[in-house]
Design a protein around this motif. Structure first.
Motif, PDB file in Angstrom:
ATOM      1  N   LYS A 168     -20.082  25.102  30.246  1.00 22.26           N
ATOM      2  CA  LYS A 168     -18.775  24.507  30.509  1.00 22.26           C
ATOM      3  C   LYS A 168     -18.832  22.995  30.681  1.00 22.26           C
ATOM      4  CE  LYS A 168     -14.345  24.890  31.462  1.00 22.26           C
ATOM      5  NZ  LYS A 168     -13.368  25.344  30.437  1.00 22.26           N
ATOM      6  N   TYR A 169     -19.804  22.506  31.442  1.00 23.11           N
ATOM      7  CA  TYR A 169     -19.901  21.072  31.730  1.00 23.11           C
ATOM      8  C   TYR A 169     -21.322  20.576  31.480  1.00 23.11           C
ATOM      9  CZ  TYR A 169     -15.596  22.211  34.243  1.00 23.11           C
ATOM     10  OH  TYR A 169     -14.338  22.666  34.576  1.00 23.11           O
ATOM     11  N   PRO A 170     -21.757  20.529  30.225  1.00 17.22           N
ATOM     12  CA  PRO A 170     -23.146  20.106  29.950  1.00 17.22           C
ATOM     13  C   PRO A 170     -23.425  18.660  30.345  1.00 17.22           C
ATOM     14  CG  PRO A 170     -21.882  20.248  27.930  1.00 17.22           C
ATOM     15  CD  PRO A 170     -21.028  20.840  28.998  1.00 17.22           C
ATOM     16  N   GLU A 171     -22.373  17.822  30.403  1.00 12.46           N
ATOM     17  CA  GLU A 171     -22.578  16.415  30.780  1.00 12.46           C
ATOM     18  C   GLU A 171     -22.985  16.261  32.251  1.00 12.46           C
ATOM     19  OE1 GLU A 171     -18.172  17.426  31.166  1.00 12.46           O
ATOM     20  OE2 GLU A 171     -19.813  17.761  29.731  1.00 12.46           O
ATOM     21  N   VAL A 267     -35.252  22.548  29.680  1.00 12.36           N
ATOM     22  CA  VAL A 267     -33.847  22.942  29.568  1.00 12.36           C
ATOM     23  C   VAL A 267     -32.945  21.703  29.633  1.00 12.36           C
ATOM     24  CG1 VAL A 267     -31.993  24.228  30.689  1.00 12.36           C
ATOM     25  CG2 VAL A 267     -34.253  25.244  30.492  1.00 12.36           C
ATOM     26  N   THR A 268     -33.280  20.756  30.498  1.00  4.59           N
ATOM     27  CA  THR A 268     -32.505  19.521  30.609  1.00  4.59           C
ATOM     28  C   THR A 268     -32.564  18.727  29.298  1.00  4.59           C
ATOM     29  OG1 THR A 268     -32.981  19.415  32.980  1.00  4.59           O
ATOM     30  CG2 THR A 268     -32.221  17.396  31.924  1.00  4.59           C
ATOM     31  N   MET A 269     -33.742  18.653  28.702  1.00  2.00           N
ATOM     32  CA  MET A 269     -33.858  17.954  27.417  1.00  2.00           C
ATOM     33  C   MET A 269     -33.102  18.701  26.322  1.00  2.00           C
ATOM     34  SD  MET A 269     -35.453  15.258  28.159  1.00  2.00           S
ATOM     35  CE  MET A 269     -35.631  14.604  26.506  1.00  2.00           C
ATOM     36  N   PHE A 270     -33.112  20.016  26.364  1.00  2.83           N
ATOM     37  CA  PHE A 270     -32.334  20.801  25.396  1.00  2.83           C
ATOM     38  C   PHE A 270     -30.848  20.479  25.529  1.00  2.83           C
ATOM     39  CE2 PHE A 270     -29.599  24.564  25.043  1.00  2.83           C
ATOM     40  CZ  PHE A 270     -29.690  24.811  23.679  1.00  2.83           C
ATOM     41  N   VAL A 271     -30.326  20.384  26.749  1.00  4.87           N
ATOM     42  CA  VAL A 271     -28.911  20.094  26.958  1.00  4.87           C
ATOM     43  C   VAL A 271     -28.588  18.674  26.497  1.00  4.87           C
ATOM     44  CG1 VAL A 271     -27.109  19.824  28.709  1.00  4.87           C
ATOM     45  CG2 VAL A 271     -28.702  21.747  28.838  1.00  4.87           C
ATOM     46  N   VAL A 273     -30.121  16.812  24.223  1.00  4.50           N
ATOM     47  CA  VAL A 273     -30.251  16.631  22.775  1.00  4.50           C
ATOM     48  C   VAL A 273     -29.224  17.458  22.002  1.00  4.50           C
ATOM     49  CG1 VAL A 273     -31.789  16.971  20.783  1.00  4.50           C
ATOM     50  CG2 VAL A 273     -32.679  16.016  22.922  1.00  4.50           C
ATOM     51  N   HIS A 274     -28.956  18.713  22.435  1.00  2.00           N
ATOM     52  CA  HIS A 274     -28.182  19.636  21.610  1.00  2.00           C
ATOM     53  C   HIS A 274     -26.812  20.018  22.177  1.00  2.00           C
ATOM     54  CE1 HIS A 274     -31.495  20.234  18.846  1.00  2.00           C
ATOM     55  NE2 HIS A 274     -32.309  20.544  19.869  1.00  2.00           N
ATOM     56  N   GLU A 275     -26.564  19.796  23.448  1.00  2.00           N
ATOM     57  CA  GLU A 275     -25.307  20.272  24.022  1.00  2.00           C
ATOM     58  C   GLU A 275     -24.302  19.155  24.319  1.00  2.00           C
ATOM     59  OE1 GLU A 275     -24.275  23.344  24.376  1.00  2.00           O
ATOM     60  OE2 GLU A 275     -26.137  24.159  23.566  1.00  2.00           O
ATOM     61  N   ILE A 281     -23.690  11.043  23.969  1.00  2.00           N
ATOM     62  CA  ILE A 281     -25.117  10.753  23.774  1.00  2.00           C
ATOM     63  C   ILE A 281     -25.318   9.271  23.467  1.00  2.00           C
ATOM     64  CG2 ILE A 281     -27.118  11.168  22.311  1.00  2.00           C
ATOM     65  CD1 ILE A 281     -26.197  14.021  21.952  1.00  2.00           C
ATOM     66  N   LYS A 282     -24.466   8.718  22.603  1.00  2.00           N
ATOM     67  CA  LYS A 282     -24.599   7.300  22.253  1.00  2.00           C
ATOM     68  C   LYS A 282     -24.319   6.411  23.456  1.00  2.00           C
ATOM     69  CE  LYS A 282     -23.378   7.863  17.379  1.00  2.00           C
ATOM     70  NZ  LYS A 282     -22.411   7.502  16.313  1.00  2.00           N
TER      71      LYS A 282
END
Length: 466
Positions: A168-171, A267-271, A273-275, A281-282
């Motif tokens: 729901k809130y990956p940020e 898991v944090t790096m997965f979120v 990079v991909h979520e 991200i920029k």
């Protein structure tokens, strides 16, 4: 003994002689005179006047003659009585010295039986005490404390919240990770210093977590730091769950923290990079947006650079500076791995090296080779979201499986050990009780025989004395 109512021996004899001389001249007149005049009592030196001699009176009340006039017997008679008295006393003294009386044996037998009963009662008390301790150990192994129950509930809640935030809130997930890191690390530092495991805090997994925090909050625009952190988290930390058998035991703060420092960074790096959305991200992590494709060689070089910084620092401050404390028994990951893998081929190889610096160098090169090997899949994890997500699920399931193994096998083995321990204690108590009972029967039989022998001896000696 001379009484004031009786004449002395000299007076009585002279009076007797005078009377019998006068009676010879005039019998009738003398007889009337004798009858009218009181006659003094006389005693004879002959022992024939004593009709019965009570031996017990002679022994016990030698100074009282009971009216028999025994104190006036002749010297020879007194000597015989004294000899008999002395002989009887000597006999009785010898009997007392040679062997205790029958009553003494009976009292000793009774005391022995009471003592044996006390021993049996004590053995029963020991058995009940051990059974109580067994029950306490079982309850301690099967029941958790209130703190562990609370932490179990919080761990389950944290896992649920993690999944909710990712979806729901990956940020917010990197903030969530940082909060957990700041919460769990002080607990880990406290417990490890308390248990003298503080040198484990210098291991690579803590170093990688620190690099991740630096990347998130201080250097989000550094491509080299991002590549190194991604390689180390998706490589060494993820596969450490398999090689180090990290267990997700939710009631244990220690084991859950170990799982956290190995699972949460990848898991944090997965979120990140991909979520996260590309715009975020920029804006938030420009280093991730600057990398369009993964350069494998560049990744190995930069990762090796950060890895070398950790390795040199680790060996300088731990292996060299703390050498004396380590030699005294302080545990490090290097000494633990040497001992754990002593029977394996790689352990035998490292331990066979003649010098300590050679063993350290070999261990460092092996660890570095392991890091390079685990980095092979990093280009796939960076490019393909679903492959990376599946790998994260696999790591989480593996840690959960290790946790289930801990709950089922470890607790089951503990219970089996306690049961076997109780069985051994019961067998020991039964053997001890059997020996005590057998000894009791033997002692009772011996006591009976001794009492019978003493009775026979006493009877024979009394007969001889009589």
């Amino acid at each position: 003994m001379t009484s004031e109512y009786e004449p002395t021996t000299a007076d009585s004899s002279s009076s007797s002689e005078a009377i019998f001389e006068d009676s010879g001249s005039d019998g009738a007149q003398d007889l009337s005179d004798v009858t009218a005049t009181p006659v003094a009592l006389s005693r004879s030196n002959s022992s024939s006047s004593v009709s019965y001699i009570d031996l017990s009176k002679l022994l016990l009340l030698s100074d009282f003659d009971f009216g028999l006039g025994l104190d006036q017997v002749g010297d020879s008679t007194k000597k015989r009585f004294n000899d008999m008295k002395k002989l009887t006393k000597d006999h009785i003294s010898r009997l007392k010295l040679e062997r205790p009386s029958r009553s003494t044996f009976l009292s000793d037998s009774i005391n022995l039986t009471v003592g044996k009963n006390k021993e049996l009662s004590k053995a029963q008390e020991v058995f009940i005490h051990r059974l109580s301790k067994f029950d306490q150990r079982i309850n301690a192994n099967l029941q958790s404390s209130a703190t562990e129950k609370l932490f179990y509930a919080l761990a389950v809640f944290t896992i649920a919240v993690s999944g909710f935030i990712i979806g729901k809130y990956p940020e917010w997930f990197h903030i969530f990770y940082t909060g957990l890191f700041c919460l769990l690390m002080p607990i880990r530092f406290y417990t490890y210093f308390k248990q003298s495991f503080q040198y484990y805090l210098a291991d690579l997994c803590y170093y990688v977590n620190l690099l991740l925090v630096l990347f998130i909050w201080w250097f989000p625009a550094s491509p080299t730091l991002f590549v190194s952190v991604f390689s180390l988290t998706m490589g060494t930390l993820s596969f450490a769950v398999i090689t180090w058998r990290n267990s997700l035991v939710l009631h244990s703060i220690e084991k859950t923290t170990s799982s956290f420092i190995h699972i949460m960074p990848p898991v944090t790096m997965f979120v990140i990079v991909h979520e996260l959305p590309e715009s975020l991200i920029k804006q938030r992590f420009p280093a991730v947006a600057s990398i369009e494709s993964w350069d494998f060689v560049n990744g190995i070089l930069w990762t090796s650079f950060y890895y070398t910084i950790w390795q040199v620092t680790y060996h300088y401050f731990i292996t060299i500076k703390r050498k004396e404390k380590i030699e005294k028994g302080r545990v490090t990951s290097f000494s633990y791995l040497k001992k754990k893998n002593a029977n394996k081929a790689i352990g035998r190889f490292v331990n066979s090296l003649p010098y300590n610096w050679m063993q350290i160098t070999a261990f460092t090169l092996i660890q570095f080779g392991y890091q390079i090997l685990t980095m092979i899949f990093c280009p796939i994890w960076f490019k393909y979201k679903h492959a990376c997500g599946a790998f994260m699920c696999f790591i989480f399931i593996w840690a959960s499986y290790n946790g289930a193994t801990y709950y089922i096998d470890v607790f089951g083995k503990r219970l089996d050990k306690e049961v076997e321990r109780l069985k051994r204690e019961i067998l020991e108590l039964q053997e001890k009780k059997g020996k005590v009972e057998e000894k009791d029967l033997t002692d009772i039989n011996n006591d009976k025989l001794n009492v019978e022998k003493v009775a026979e001896i006493d009877k024979d000696k009394v007969t001889k004395v009589d």
